[in-house]
Scaffold this motif. Structure first.
Motif, PDB file in Angstrom:
ATOM      1  N   THR A  82      -1.714  -5.144   0.422  1.00 53.48           N
ATOM      2  CA  THR A  82      -0.814  -5.853   1.939  1.00 53.48           C
ATOM      3  C   THR A  82      -2.133  -6.335   2.242  1.00 53.48           C
ATOM      4  OG1 THR A  82       1.170  -5.778   1.236  1.00 53.48           O
ATOM      5  CG2 THR A  82       0.759  -6.952   3.389  1.00 53.48           C
ATOM      6  N   MET A  83      -2.885  -5.700   3.034  1.00 52.42           N
ATOM      7  CA  MET A  83      -3.955  -5.876   4.517  1.00 52.42           C
ATOM      8  C   MET A  83      -4.702  -6.747   3.835  1.00 52.42           C
ATOM      9  SD  MET A  83      -2.125  -5.165   6.683  1.00 52.42           S
ATOM     10  CE  MET A  83      -3.948  -5.191   7.828  1.00 52.42           C
ATOM     11  N   THR A 114      -3.261 -13.817  -7.196  1.00 49.28           N
ATOM     12  CA  THR A 114      -4.486 -12.625  -5.543  1.00 49.28           C
ATOM     13  C   THR A 114      -3.906 -12.091  -5.152  1.00 49.28           C
ATOM     14  OG1 THR A 114      -5.474 -15.061  -5.424  1.00 49.28           O
ATOM     15  CG2 THR A 114      -5.355 -13.115  -3.579  1.00 49.28           C
ATOM     16  N   PHE A 115      -2.507 -11.325  -5.407  1.00 49.57           N
ATOM     17  CA  PHE A 115      -2.245 -10.293  -4.897  1.00 49.57           C
ATOM     18  C   PHE A 115      -2.195 -10.170  -6.042  1.00 49.57           C
ATOM     19  CE2 PHE A 115       1.393  -7.519  -4.172  1.00 49.57           C
ATOM     20  CZ  PHE A 115       1.307  -7.185  -2.362  1.00 49.57           C
ATOM     21  N   VAL A 116      -1.814  -9.831  -6.999  1.00 45.25           N
ATOM     22  CA  VAL A 116      -1.826  -9.236  -8.893  1.00 45.25           C
ATOM     23  C   VAL A 116      -3.454  -8.407  -8.825  1.00 45.25           C
ATOM     24  CG1 VAL A 116      -2.282  -8.340 -11.063  1.00 45.25           C
ATOM     25  CG2 VAL A 116       0.345  -9.772  -9.908  1.00 45.25           C
ATOM     26  N   GLN A 117      -4.609  -9.208  -8.219  1.00 43.57           N
ATOM     27  CA  GLN A 117      -5.857  -8.731  -8.232  1.00 43.57           C
ATOM     28  C   GLN A 117      -6.539  -7.725  -7.365  1.00 43.57           C
ATOM     29  OE1 GLN A 117      -8.377 -12.417  -7.584  1.00 43.57           O
ATOM     30  NE2 GLN A 117      -7.152 -12.487 -10.224  1.00 43.57           N
ATOM     31  N   GLU A 118      -5.939  -8.516  -6.540  1.00 46.10           N
ATOM     32  CA  GLU A 118      -5.990  -7.036  -4.570  1.00 46.10           C
ATOM     33  C   GLU A 118      -4.760  -5.434  -5.388  1.00 46.10           C
ATOM     34  OE1 GLU A 118      -7.286  -7.352  -2.314  1.00 46.10           O
ATOM     35  OE2 GLU A 118      -8.233  -9.325  -2.260  1.00 46.10           O
ATOM     36  N   ALA A 119      -3.705  -5.517  -6.111  1.00 48.74           N
ATOM     37  CA  ALA A 119      -3.533  -4.183  -6.834  1.00 48.74           C
ATOM     38  C   ALA A 119      -3.930  -3.822  -6.831  1.00 48.74           C
ATOM     39  CB  ALA A 119      -1.812  -4.830  -7.656  1.00 48.74           C
ATOM     40  N   ARG A 120      -5.062  -4.825  -7.938  1.00 44.82           N
ATOM     41  CA  ARG A 120      -5.388  -3.523  -9.360  1.00 44.82           C
ATOM     42  C   ARG A 120      -6.708  -2.671  -9.253  1.00 44.82           C
ATOM     43  NH1 ARG A 120      -6.217  -9.250 -12.135  1.00 44.82           N
ATOM     44  NH2 ARG A 120      -4.368  -8.881 -13.847  1.00 44.82           N
TER      45      ARG A 120
END
Length: 305
Positions: free
Chosen positions: A114-115, A285-291
């Motif tokens: 999240t950050m 974008t959130f999914v990419q950050e999670a990966r």
């Protein structure tokens, strides 16, 4: 009433009541005092009501004037509510992301994802809901959340899913445990050791029991829990050992020792989102950050094994 009311007249009337004088009302409205006086005169003529009395050179609202003001204020309050509702809908549809996450991932992992996301999208308001996998899958299917991190198989034709951080279970040990001297642990090494387990119906405990049974090892469960943070805390406190997905230990690197376990027992999370979701770009974008965070955490946690 001879004519339809003019909105500018209503605004002038409301401003005089709220600010006390024609001069202050004129300043607020950005017009001249004569213009305000003219608007008030036309309003009284159009309504056929005496709205003000002149008392010692100042305008004082009559009972009719106050009653009209109360109705106008109620209507304006309703308009403000409509504006707020429109803004809320716009914000929810465009700049809000609702994330569902397992309790096991609701700590350090989701904080890091999240950050990182907020650094590139500081104007997005994120709401995080933490529940079990089945609840999250149902919420996703009914579009109550936008993206979910779950731990069990989700089989729904309307949900897109991908494995996230597939890795064998590892042995979690207290830092001063004698078995930390070994680089690879097997069921026989843990036979009879105090063991912190997950719930009996969990996929993790089913894998563990199967491995111990095949090896003829004794699974000595001293505590079981439904949440990974709880299991890790008890291991770190010295109650026993456990077999966990390495991601569960994120944030506890200084309080736990992780060792490879043989045989391999693979467990992975699923990163899920609904097809044709709103805010598809934000979700992606959130999914990419999670990966990215999952890959980074994997490198960090497995470095010491």
């Amino acid at each position: 009433m001879q004519q339809m009311l003019n909105l500018r007249q209503v605004e002038a009337f409301k401003a005089v009541i709220e600010h006390g004088t024609v001069s202050q009302a004129a300043a607020v409205l950005g017009v001249s005092q004569p213009a305000v006086s003219k608007l008030l005169a036309h309003l009284e003529a159009d309504t056929g009501l005496g709205l003000f009395d002149r008392v010692r050179g100042k305008l004082a609202p009559t009972p009719h004037g106050m009653r009209l003001y109360q109705e106008i204020d109620r209507i304006f309050a309703g308009l403000r509510q409509v504006e707020q509702a429109v803004e809320s809908i716009r914000r929810d549809e465009q700049r809000t992301l609702i994330v569902g996450v397992l309790p096991a991932l609701s700590g350090s992992f989701i904080r890091r994802v999240t950050m990182n996301f907020l650094r590139s999208h500081p104007d997005v308001r994120i709401s995080i809901r933490s529940r079990g996998s089945q609840f999250l899958a149902d919420w996703l299917a009914t579009r109550q959340i936008d993206v979910a991190l779950v731990g069990s198989r989700v089989d729904n034709p309307y949900i897109d899913r991908e494995p996230l951080f597939e890795y064998p279970l590892v042995c979690a040990l207290p830092v001063n445990h004698a078995l930390t001297r070994k680089r690879v642990l097997r069921p026989r090494d843990l036979s009879g050791e105090p063991f912190v387990a997950f719930g009996a119906t969990s996929q993790t405990q089913q894998l563990v029991r199967s491995a111990f049974d095949r090896a003829g090892a004794v699974l000595n469960i001293v505590l079981d829990t439904d949440t990974a943070p709880t299991a890790c805390e008890f291991v770190a406190s010295g109650l026993g050992v456990s077999l966990i997905h390495p991601l569960f230990a994120d944030g506890l690197q200084n309080r736990l020792v992780l060792r490879r376990f043989d045989p391999n027992m693979y467990f992975h999370f699923q990163l899920c989102r609904v097809q044709a979701s709103r805010n598809a770009g934000v979700v992606e974008t959130f999914v990419q950050e999670a990966r990215a965070v999952a890959a980074q955490v994997s490198r960090e946690l497995l470095k010491g094994q």
